[in-house]
Design a protein around this motif. Structure first.
Motif, PDB file in Angstrom:
ATOM      1  N   MET A 196       9.797  -1.070  -7.023  1.00 10.00           N
ATOM      2  CA  MET A 196      10.627  -2.199  -6.601  1.00 10.00           C
ATOM      3  C   MET A 196      11.454  -2.731  -7.771  1.00 10.00           C
ATOM      4  N   ASN A 197      10.822  -2.900  -8.914  1.00 12.82           N
ATOM      5  CA  ASN A 197      11.530  -3.442 -10.072  1.00 12.82           C
ATOM      6  C   ASN A 197      12.553  -2.461 -10.628  1.00 12.82           C
ATOM      7  N   ALA A 198      12.244  -1.172 -10.561  1.00 11.57           N
ATOM      8  CA  ALA A 198      13.218  -0.171 -11.001  1.00 11.57           C
ATOM      9  C   ALA A 198      14.453  -0.196 -10.108  1.00 11.57           C
ATOM     10  N   GLU A 199      14.238  -0.342  -8.811  1.00 12.14           N
ATOM     11  CA  GLU A 199      15.377  -0.397  -7.888  1.00 12.14           C
ATOM     12  C   GLU A 199      16.152  -1.688  -8.071  1.00 12.14           C
ATOM     13  N   ALA A 200      15.438  -2.788  -8.309  1.00 15.87           N
ATOM     14  CA  ALA A 200      16.117  -4.064  -8.563  1.00 15.87           C
ATOM     15  C   ALA A 200      17.027  -3.954  -9.780  1.00 15.87           C
ATOM     16  N   LYS A 201      16.542  -3.294 -10.821  1.00 17.33           N
ATOM     17  CA  LYS A 201      17.364  -3.098 -12.025  1.00 17.33           C
ATOM     18  C   LYS A 201      18.584  -2.251 -11.714  1.00 17.33           C
ATOM     19  N   ARG A 202      18.407  -1.200 -10.927  1.00 18.33           N
ATOM     20  CA  ARG A 202      19.536  -0.327 -10.576  1.00 18.33           C
ATOM     21  C   ARG A 202      20.607  -1.092  -9.805  1.00 18.33           C
ATOM     22  N   LEU A 203      20.180  -1.996  -8.951  1.00 17.97           N
ATOM     23  CA  LEU A 203      21.125  -2.765  -8.128  1.00 17.97           C
ATOM     24  C   LEU A 203      21.783  -3.900  -8.894  1.00 17.97           C
ATOM     25  N   GLY A 204      21.261  -4.226 -10.084  1.00 16.85           N
ATOM     26  CA  GLY A 204      21.826  -5.335 -10.848  1.00 16.85           C
ATOM     27  C   GLY A 204      21.187  -6.675 -10.538  1.00 16.85           C
ATOM     28  N   MET A 205      19.957  -6.658 -10.071  1.00 17.15           N
ATOM     29  CA  MET A 205      19.212  -7.891  -9.784  1.00 17.15           C
ATOM     30  C   MET A 205      18.550  -8.355 -11.084  1.00 17.15           C
ATOM     31  N   GLU A 214      18.685 -19.157 -10.440  1.00 16.96           N
ATOM     32  CA  GLU A 214      17.362 -19.705 -10.706  1.00 16.96           C
ATOM     33  C   GLU A 214      16.313 -18.811 -10.052  1.00 16.96           C
ATOM     34  N   ALA A 215      15.377 -18.327 -10.843  1.00 18.67           N
ATOM     35  CA  ALA A 215      14.317 -17.454 -10.338  1.00 18.67           C
ATOM     36  C   ALA A 215      13.274 -18.304  -9.617  1.00 18.67           C
ATOM     37  N   LEU A 216      13.102 -18.060  -8.324  1.00 17.68           N
ATOM     38  CA  LEU A 216      12.224 -18.861  -7.476  1.00 17.68           C
ATOM     39  C   LEU A 216      11.273 -17.950  -6.700  1.00 17.68           C
ATOM     40  N   PRO A 217      10.164 -18.470  -6.184  1.00 17.94           N
ATOM     41  CA  PRO A 217       9.293 -17.655  -5.325  1.00 17.94           C
ATOM     42  C   PRO A 217      10.054 -17.246  -4.056  1.00 17.94           C
ATOM     43  N   PRO A 218      10.129 -15.957  -3.752  1.00 14.34           N
ATOM     44  CA  PRO A 218      10.904 -15.506  -2.599  1.00 14.34           C
ATOM     45  C   PRO A 218      10.107 -15.353  -1.316  1.00 14.34           C
ATOM     46  N   ALA A 236      20.965 -11.737  -2.343  1.00 12.57           N
ATOM     47  CA  ALA A 236      22.208 -11.383  -1.653  1.00 12.57           C
ATOM     48  C   ALA A 236      22.649  -9.974  -2.025  1.00 12.57           C
ATOM     49  N   ILE A 237      22.490  -9.606  -3.300  1.00 10.91           N
ATOM     50  CA  ILE A 237      22.805  -8.241  -3.738  1.00 10.91           C
ATOM     51  C   ILE A 237      21.944  -7.237  -2.973  1.00 10.91           C
ATOM     52  N   LEU A 238      20.674  -7.554  -2.804  1.00 11.98           N
ATOM     53  CA  LEU A 238      19.765  -6.673  -2.070  1.00 11.98           C
ATOM     54  C   LEU A 238      20.151  -6.584  -0.609  1.00 11.98           C
ATOM     55  N   ALA A 239      20.472  -7.715   0.012  1.00  9.24           N
ATOM     56  CA  ALA A 239      20.899  -7.711   1.413  1.00  9.24           C
ATOM     57  C   ALA A 239      22.146  -6.859   1.597  1.00  9.24           C
ATOM     58  N   ARG A 240      23.080  -6.972   0.677  1.00 10.01           N
ATOM     59  CA  ARG A 240      24.313  -6.182   0.756  1.00 10.01           C
ATOM     60  C   ARG A 240      24.009  -4.688   0.661  1.00 10.01           C
ATOM     61  N   ALA A 241      23.076  -4.325  -0.211  1.00  9.34           N
ATOM     62  CA  ALA A 241      22.707  -2.915  -0.348  1.00  9.34           C
ATOM     63  C   ALA A 241      22.076  -2.393   0.935  1.00  9.34           C
ATOM     64  N   ILE A 242      21.231  -3.195   1.570  1.00 11.40           N
ATOM     65  CA  ILE A 242      20.600  -2.780   2.827  1.00 11.40           C
ATOM     66  C   ILE A 242      21.665  -2.524   3.888  1.00 11.40           C
ATOM     67  N   ILE A 243      22.602  -3.444   4.037  1.00 10.08           N
ATOM     68  CA  ILE A 243      23.638  -3.300   5.067  1.00 10.08           C
ATOM     69  C   ILE A 243      24.517  -2.096   4.776  1.00 10.08           C
ATOM     70  N   ARG A 244      24.867  -1.913   3.511  1.00 13.51           N
ATOM     71  CA  ARG A 244      25.804  -0.843   3.130  1.00 13.51           C
ATOM     72  C   ARG A 244      25.158   0.526   3.161  1.00 13.51           C
TER      73      ARG A 244
END
Length: 409
Positions: free
Chosen positions: A175-184, A83-87, A208-216
């Protein structure tokens, strides 16, 4: 875990009292990420999650939540994950991630100076979270990065956006280009801060996908997400992630709050070699987001465990090789492999070998994959590699093999 030398007693007492409230002497910004503090919103109805664990997942009073295994990216439990929500300020994870990526690639250097424009400057009204960068001043990229992660500075986020892309609108495109690359796939960024906009959305799974990318991918800078405070312009501000003060296994990532988004928290914790990522979206208070994260982490570590489906250097399958000096080669794991499964559940594996392999095949070349499943559901996969070299056959042998293959022998 990053530690600081200041006393934790006031923090512990504050948490025991029901909230982590920064003192006026230590914090110039308001505890809300973007808005003035208001009365706690009504708690969302408890939402039960989906999981493979017998007995189900806990019910959490949040609009959406998710638990992810860091190593595999597998979602272990979730409710409304897409569900797309305000982050709110969870947005700044993408802002900081892009800065970290630019530092890694050399496009930015830690000591580069970033200018604070009129647009980026916080006017000191206390209505938003700020690093309190003076107007027309300059700050280093590494200070800006800390201001984004620890202080959730809107001014720092806008300033680096303008520095990297010329404008915040241009940065949102990055930001949106990177989100697309990560599969968001359920995310759209409009700004670098998370300030409210009807089109600015993200899902629990995407965060969560973004958090995982940051850690990795940002290992050099990830320790900043665990720092408890940062002083800039003689103003000391603390990290709003209450779990950093009470749980030594938690080492990030980000809080967020607006009236529309409610109180949000993305957290990572590592215990006994297993790292879990949690996302809590739209709860009623800072205390609620911390309590629900504790509940979800405790449940996750209590109900899941690491399993080793296959030991390294073990032949998993035999691959047929065409036109080689030998007809087959053993396929096995190239490196150790673990999966995360509900405690006590058995793990089954199945090998898939690439069809029509032809020599030469180098030792270590990927020639297939092995898929692990538990209780009928896939829980992970790993590449299978050739365990030996297979040289190409000579002309006469290849010709004979062509003939036998043609006649199906």
């Amino acid at each position: 875990m990053h530690t600081k030398s200041f006393s934790l007693l006031p923090v512990v007492f504050a948490i025991a009292a029901g909230a982590l409230v920064p003192s006026a002497a230590s914090f110039a910004a308001k505890p809300s990420a973007h808005k003035k503090p208001a009365a706690a919103a009504p708690a969302p109805a408890a939402v039960a999650g989906e999981t493979a664990v017998s007995g189900g997942a806990p019910a959490l009073a949040a609009k959406a939540w998710l638990l992810m295994d860091f190593d595999s990216g597998q979602v272990l439990a979730s409710a409304n994950p897409d569900e797309a929500l305000p982050p709110a300020s969870l947005t700044k994870m993408m802002t900081s991630y892009l800065v970290e990526q630019a530092l890694r690639s050399g496009k930015l250097k830690k000591e580069d100076l970033v200018t604070v424009s009129q647009n980026a400057w916080c006017r000191g009204s206390g209505t938003e979270s700020c690093m309190y960068l003076p107007l027309n001043s300059q700050a280093t990229v590494i200070d800006i990065l800390r201001g984004i992660i620890i202080q959730s500075g809107n001014d720092a986020s806008k300033a680096i956006a303008e520095h990297m892309a010329g404008s915040e609108e241009g940065f949102a495109k990055l930001m949106n280009a990177e989100a697309k690359r990560l599969g968001m796939t359920h995310t759209n960024f409009v700004n670098a801060t998370g300030l409210p906009d009807p089109a600015h959305k993200a899902s629990a799974r995407d965060l969560a996908i973004l958090a995982r990318a940051i850690i990795r991918e940002s290992s050099e800078y990830y320790p900043i997400y665990a720092e408890r405070d940062f002083t800039y312009n003689k103003i000391k501000q603390g990290n709003r992630n209450a779990l950093l003060y009470t749980d030594p296994t938690v080492d990030g990532l980000k809080t967020g709050h607006t009236a529309d988004a409610g109180y949000c928290l993305v957290t990572s914790s590592k215990r006994n070699g297993m790292r879990l990522i949690t996302v809590i979206l739209n709860t009623s208070s800072a205390q609620a987001r911390a309590d629900q994260t504790r509940t979800l982490l405790g449940w996750g570590f209590g109900n899941f465990e690491k399993a080793t489906p296959i030991q390294p250097n073990t032949a998993v399958a035999t691959a047929k090789v065409n036109f080689g000096k030998v007809d087959t080669v053993a396929a096995g794991l190239g490196s150790p492999w673990t999966v995360t499964v509900p405690r006590g559940q058995q793990v089954q594996t199945s090998a898939q070998i690439k069809p029509d392999l032809e020599a030469p095949v180098a030792k270590g070349a990927v020639i297939g994959k092995v898929v692990a499943s538990s209780n009928g559901k896939p829980v992970g996969e790993a590449p299978l590699v050739a365990q030996a070299d297979v040289e190409r056959a000579g002309f006469m042998l290849r010709a004979w093999q062509h003939v036998t293959k043609l006649f199906g022998k």
